[in-house]
Each structure stands twice: as C-alpha cells, then as structure tokens.
Scaffold this motif. Structure first.
Motif, PDB file in Angstrom:
ATOM      1  N   SER A 235      -9.953 -11.301   7.814  1.00  0.00           N
ATOM      2  CA  SER A 235      -8.999 -12.219   7.126  1.00  0.00           C
ATOM      3  C   SER A 235      -9.569 -13.722   7.640  1.00  0.00           C
ATOM      4  O   SER A 235     -10.190 -13.872   8.482  1.00  0.00           O
ATOM      5  N   TRP A 236      -9.380 -14.618   6.638  1.00  0.00           N
ATOM      6  CA  TRP A 236      -9.660 -16.095   6.818  1.00  0.00           C
ATOM      7  C   TRP A 236      -8.985 -16.311   7.969  1.00  0.00           C
ATOM      8  O   TRP A 236      -9.640 -17.240   8.803  1.00  0.00           O
ATOM      9  N   ARG A 237      -7.666 -16.358   8.068  1.00  0.00           N
ATOM     10  CA  ARG A 237      -6.932 -16.953   9.175  1.00  0.00           C
ATOM     11  C   ARG A 237      -7.599 -16.681  10.710  1.00  0.00           C
ATOM     12  O   ARG A 237      -7.671 -17.395  11.520  1.00  0.00           O
ATOM     13  N   THR A 238      -7.754 -15.595  10.840  1.00  0.00           N
ATOM     14  CA  THR A 238      -8.173 -14.877  12.232  1.00  0.00           C
ATOM     15  C   THR A 238      -9.677 -15.405  12.513  1.00  0.00           C
ATOM     16  O   THR A 238     -10.185 -15.637  13.692  1.00  0.00           O
ATOM     17  N   PHE A 302     -17.748 -15.361   1.797  1.00  0.00           N
ATOM     18  CA  PHE A 302     -16.779 -15.015   2.588  1.00  0.00           C
ATOM     19  C   PHE A 302     -15.903 -14.136   1.852  1.00  0.00           C
ATOM     20  O   PHE A 302     -15.128 -13.223   2.268  1.00  0.00           O
ATOM     21  N   LEU A 303     -15.858 -14.478   0.305  1.00  0.00           N
ATOM     22  CA  LEU A 303     -15.035 -13.381  -0.504  1.00  0.00           C
ATOM     23  C   LEU A 303     -15.710 -12.035  -0.663  1.00  0.00           C
ATOM     24  O   LEU A 303     -15.002 -11.090  -0.572  1.00  0.00           O
ATOM     25  N   GLN A 304     -17.121 -11.983  -0.595  1.00  0.00           N
ATOM     26  CA  GLN A 304     -17.828 -10.695  -0.333  1.00  0.00           C
ATOM     27  C   GLN A 304     -17.372 -10.005   0.703  1.00  0.00           C
ATOM     28  O   GLN A 304     -17.184  -8.663   0.801  1.00  0.00           O
ATOM     29  N   ARG A 310     -16.514  -7.911  -6.661  1.00  0.00           N
ATOM     30  CA  ARG A 310     -16.676  -7.680  -7.776  1.00  0.00           C
ATOM     31  C   ARG A 310     -16.323  -8.830  -8.581  1.00  0.00           C
ATOM     32  O   ARG A 310     -16.954  -9.281  -9.737  1.00  0.00           O
ATOM     33  N   ALA A 311     -15.111  -9.556  -8.164  1.00  0.00           N
ATOM     34  CA  ALA A 311     -15.051 -11.075  -8.775  1.00  0.00           C
ATOM     35  C   ALA A 311     -15.924 -11.906  -8.555  1.00  0.00           C
ATOM     36  O   ALA A 311     -16.521 -12.779  -9.654  1.00  0.00           O
ATOM     37  N   VAL A 312     -16.793 -11.842  -7.298  1.00  0.00           N
ATOM     38  CA  VAL A 312     -17.877 -12.808  -7.173  1.00  0.00           C
ATOM     39  C   VAL A 312     -18.982 -12.459  -7.751  1.00  0.00           C
ATOM     40  O   VAL A 312     -19.565 -13.389  -8.440  1.00  0.00           O
ATOM     41  N   SER A 313     -19.179 -11.191  -8.205  1.00  0.00           N
ATOM     42  CA  SER A 313     -20.104 -10.860  -9.136  1.00  0.00           C
ATOM     43  C   SER A 313     -20.108 -11.074 -10.628  1.00  0.00           C
ATOM     44  O   SER A 313     -21.095 -11.748 -11.177  1.00  0.00           O
ATOM     45  N   PHE A 314     -18.798 -11.152 -11.127  1.00  0.00           N
ATOM     46  CA  PHE A 314     -18.549 -11.357 -12.329  1.00  0.00           C
ATOM     47  C   PHE A 314     -18.796 -13.049 -12.679  1.00  0.00           C
ATOM     48  O   PHE A 314     -19.335 -13.501 -13.609  1.00  0.00           O
ATOM     49  N   VAL A 356     -10.324 -20.498  -7.520  1.00  0.00           N
ATOM     50  CA  VAL A 356      -8.903 -19.841  -7.951  1.00  0.00           C
ATOM     51  C   VAL A 356      -8.887 -18.358  -7.404  1.00  0.00           C
ATOM     52  O   VAL A 356      -8.069 -17.799  -7.079  1.00  0.00           O
ATOM     53  N   THR A 357     -10.248 -17.711  -7.242  1.00  0.00           N
ATOM     54  CA  THR A 357     -10.182 -16.217  -6.709  1.00  0.00           C
ATOM     55  C   THR A 357      -9.599 -16.279  -5.310  1.00  0.00           C
ATOM     56  O   THR A 357      -9.098 -15.352  -5.304  1.00  0.00           O
ATOM     57  N   ILE A 358      -9.903 -17.197  -4.523  1.00  0.00           N
ATOM     58  CA  ILE A 358      -9.218 -17.280  -3.145  1.00  0.00           C
ATOM     59  C   ILE A 358      -7.843 -17.241  -3.276  1.00  0.00           C
ATOM     60  O   ILE A 358      -7.048 -16.588  -2.549  1.00  0.00           O
ATOM     61  N   VAL A 359      -7.414 -18.123  -3.958  1.00  0.00           N
ATOM     62  CA  VAL A 359      -6.017 -18.514  -4.226  1.00  0.00           C
ATOM     63  C   VAL A 359      -5.123 -16.969  -4.751  1.00  0.00           C
ATOM     64  O   VAL A 359      -4.281 -16.644  -3.941  1.00  0.00           O
ATOM     65  N   VAL A 360      -5.776 -16.354  -5.664  1.00  0.00           N
ATOM     66  CA  VAL A 360      -5.443 -15.407  -6.232  1.00  0.00           C
ATOM     67  C   VAL A 360      -5.482 -13.931  -5.256  1.00  0.00           C
ATOM     68  O   VAL A 360      -4.528 -13.348  -5.171  1.00  0.00           O
ATOM     69  N   SER A 361      -6.372 -13.744  -4.621  1.00  0.00           N
ATOM     70  CA  SER A 361      -6.505 -12.712  -3.677  1.00  0.00           C
ATOM     71  C   SER A 361      -5.399 -12.945  -2.435  1.00  0.00           C
ATOM     72  O   SER A 361      -5.028 -12.171  -1.839  1.00  0.00           O
ATOM     73  N   ARG A 362      -5.378 -14.304  -1.892  1.00  0.00           N
ATOM     74  CA  ARG A 362      -4.425 -14.553  -0.764  1.00  0.00           C
ATOM     75  C   ARG A 362      -2.916 -14.359  -1.190  1.00  0.00           C
ATOM     76  O   ARG A 362      -1.937 -13.918  -0.715  1.00  0.00           O
ATOM     77  N   ARG A 363      -2.463 -14.524  -2.753  1.00  0.00           N
ATOM     78  CA  ARG A 363      -1.354 -14.160  -3.183  1.00  0.00           C
ATOM     79  C   ARG A 363      -1.054 -12.735  -3.249  1.00  0.00           C
ATOM     80  O   ARG A 363      -0.166 -12.266  -2.945  1.00  0.00           O
TER      81      ARG A 363
END
Length: 379
Positions: A235-238, A302-304, A310-314, A356-363
């Motif tokens: 996770s990002w937080r840890t 970090f997203l990968q 998959r999102a990063v790839s697109f 935007v992907t970071i925000v969506v994935s965290r939500r």
C-alpha cells in the motif's frame, strides 16, 4: 558531423532502444515485482532470462545482417547491436532492482556512462569514422556494465543461465509488456521525423533530445529502488515513510529540468556549436516536458507494483500512440519544434491520467474496506 549525417544515425539508435523494449516486453519489470514479493527466485528468473536472450540474439542478428547487406547506408543495421547491448544491460540489473540496491545500481549506471565516454574518446583519438563512433560507444557501455554487474556487483545474486523449452520468458507479462513496448516506442520519434521532415530536422532534434537523460536517470534511480518496496508493503500508506527521504531525487530532477530550460541557448552554443543553434528552442521545450516524464516514472511504477498494471498499460499505450501521431503531424507543420511540443503535451496528459487512476483506485479500496467492516459488524 552535421545534422544531415547525425539525423539518420540517432534515428537508428532510437530504433534500437525500441527493439530492446519490444524484446523485453515488460518481463524485467514483472520479474522485479515478483522477486521483491518473494514469488520468484533466482532460478526462475534465470530460466526466463536465458530464453529471452537466446531468442533476442537470434532475431537481432538477423536484423543487423539483413540491413547491413541490403541497406547499409540507412544505418538501420546499427539498431541491432544497440538493442542487444541495452537488452543485456537492463536484464542483469534485475536482481539488484528487486533487492533495492540503489548503491550498486548507481555503480552499474556509472560504469555504463564512463565506458561510453572513454570508448568515444579512444575512437576519436584513433580517427575512427565520426558516423560510427557514437553507436559503437553506446553499444559498448551497457555490455561492459552488464559484465561487471554479473561477475562483480551482483555475484551473490547471479542467476543461472539455463534455458528450458518449457519456460515462457514473457509469461504473465502482458500488461507490463504493453506499457514497456509503448515507452520504448517513444524512441521512434526520430525515425518518424526523418521520414516526414528529413535528416536535417531529425538532426536538430536528435542533437539535444538525450540531454534530458540525467533528469530521467534520477527519476529512474528513485523508481527502481522504491517500486519493490511498494510491492512488498502492499500500500502507499505503509510504504511512504520509507520513500520520503529518497523522494529528494525527484525534486532534484525537476530543478535540473528548470535549469536546462532557462539556460538552453548557452548550453547548445557551448556543447554543439552554431550549426545546431535551432536546437536551443527544442531543448527548452523538451526540458519542460521532461518534468512530466520525471513524475510519470514513479507514479506508473507504483501503480503497477500495487496491481494496477492494466490501467497503466492503457494510459501509456494510448498516450504514446497519440504522441507519435502528433510527432508526424507537427513535424510536417512546424519542424523539430513540433515534435518537442508533442512530447511535452503528452507527458502532461499522461501524468494527469495516472493521478486520476490513483484517486480512483484509492476510493475503490476504501469502498471495499468499508463493505468488509460492515459485514464483520453485522455478524
């Protein structure tokens, strides 16, 4: 060596980088994540690496021989040795990346750059042809670095190069591979410029397009050392407390970009001379665009590492595809300035989409956690 000769040569070097990325197809990045998370050992990595190097060597040898025999003056055959050397150099540092050994990674990079500089100087003193000094030096650097890495820097983490027909070097690397291939395809900008705008336009751009590499290297150093930690922590937080101090590398890279943009004209005048005076404006735009590229590297990695490949790839694939189309259109309309603008605009768009992907994935993570908590209370 003026822009007319320099253009086709740097286009071939860029094509070599693209071929290396296509052959690797994200397998190195996947191996880093899996080894950092203890899901792959050195034996598994060695089997994948052996197959990839064997297939890559055969394909690149065929490429180099074919173009050397039938189209020697195009310099396309140069892409073969360039691709092989980069494939070798990138592959042998994978165990170091997985262990987060930034000190040894920095040493490997330094060896690469020093070898290129020393080789170029020696060839210059030997009156070697100017059209060949660049590619020979650039091919020698990664090969020497890979050799030193395997036998000295990573001798306790040296994979056994034993190939097995049953092992697929690119297994489970599909989304990593698409992203990696897209990033590598960015090097085709020079090839496209040569076709659309001619050798002189590509030469003006190619004279300075690699001057932003030091900033990218700082971002790469941060990314390669911290992405395995993010994968390990989950996770990002840890992971953030461990990343905070080294994030200064990103700040330094951004400041360097600003400095290059401000002092682009004197830098070009001193380093390449009046023949490439038009490159100053190109360098200024590239430096501004590199700020986005510097930030994109760690965010995408970090997203990968957290399973969002998959999102990063697109995002990466569509962004690079649009960039290359814009390179063709804007080069035709504006010359080398147009290609620089295409790079800067697309890096900014890619960064925005990644954030935007970071925000969506965290939500989504918060929603899943909330549902889980309500389910536990309900019991």
């Amino acid at each position: 060596m003026g822009p007319e000769i320099f253009g086709p040569l740097v286009a071939a070097v860029g094509l070599g980088a693209t071929l290396a990325g296509l052959i690797d197809f994200g397998s190195n990045s996947l191996s880093v994540r899996e080894m950092a998370a203890k899901r792959m050992d050195l034996g598994g990595f060695g089997s994948r690496l052996s197959g990839k190097l064997l297939i890559g060597t055969a394909g690149l040898t065929l490429w180099a021989v074919t173009f050397f025999v039938f189209a020697r003056d195009s310099f396309l055959w140069v892409a073969g040795p360039i691709a092989f050397s980069q494939l070798l150099g990138q592959s042998f540092v994978v165990p170091l990346r997985a262990r987060g050994r930034t000190d040894l990674l920095a040493a490997a990079t330094l060896i690469d750059r020093l070898t290129v500089a020393c080789c170029f100087l020696v060839l210059h003193l030997m009156d070697f042809g100017p059209q060949h000094m660049l590619w020979v030096a650039m091919a020698a650097g990664p090969v020497v670095s890979a050799s030193v890495t395997r036998w000295i820097l990573a001798r306790d983490q040296k994979p056994d190069l034993s190939w097995s027909v049953s092992v697929n070097p690119w297994r489970n690397a599909k989304h990593y591979g698409v992203s990696s291939a897209a990033v590598s395809a960015q090097s085709l900008d020079l090839t496209i410029m040569s076709l659309v705008g001619g050798a002189s336009v590509a030469g003006v751009y190619g004279a300075v397009n690699r001057w932003t590499q030091p900033m990218s290297l700082l971002a790469a150093a941060f990314t390669t050392s911290t992405a395995p930690l993010v994968a390990k922590m989950g996770s990002w937080r840890t992971a953030w407390p461990l990343l905070k101090r080294s994030s200064m590398l990103i700040g330094g890279a951004v400041l360097l970009c600003v400095g290059v943009a401000v002092f682009s004209e004197p830098l070009v005048a001193v380093l390449v001379g009046s023949d490439f005076a038009d490159s100053a404006a190109v360098l200024r735009i590239l430096a501004v665009g590199t700020i986005g590229a510097v930030l994109n590297q760690p965010v995408a990695a970090f997203l990968q590492a957290l399973g969002n490949e998959r999102a990063v790839s697109f995002i990466t694939t569509s962004g690079v595809g649009i960039q290359l189309m814009l390179v063709a259109l804007l080069t035709w309309a504006m010359g080398s300035i147009g290609a620089a603008l295409a790079f800067a605009v697309l890096q900014t768009i890619i960064l925005t989409l990644l954030l935007v992907t970071i925000v969506v994935s965290r939500r989504r993570s918060l929603i899943v956690i909330g549902r889980h908590s309500r389910g536990v209370r309900g019991r």
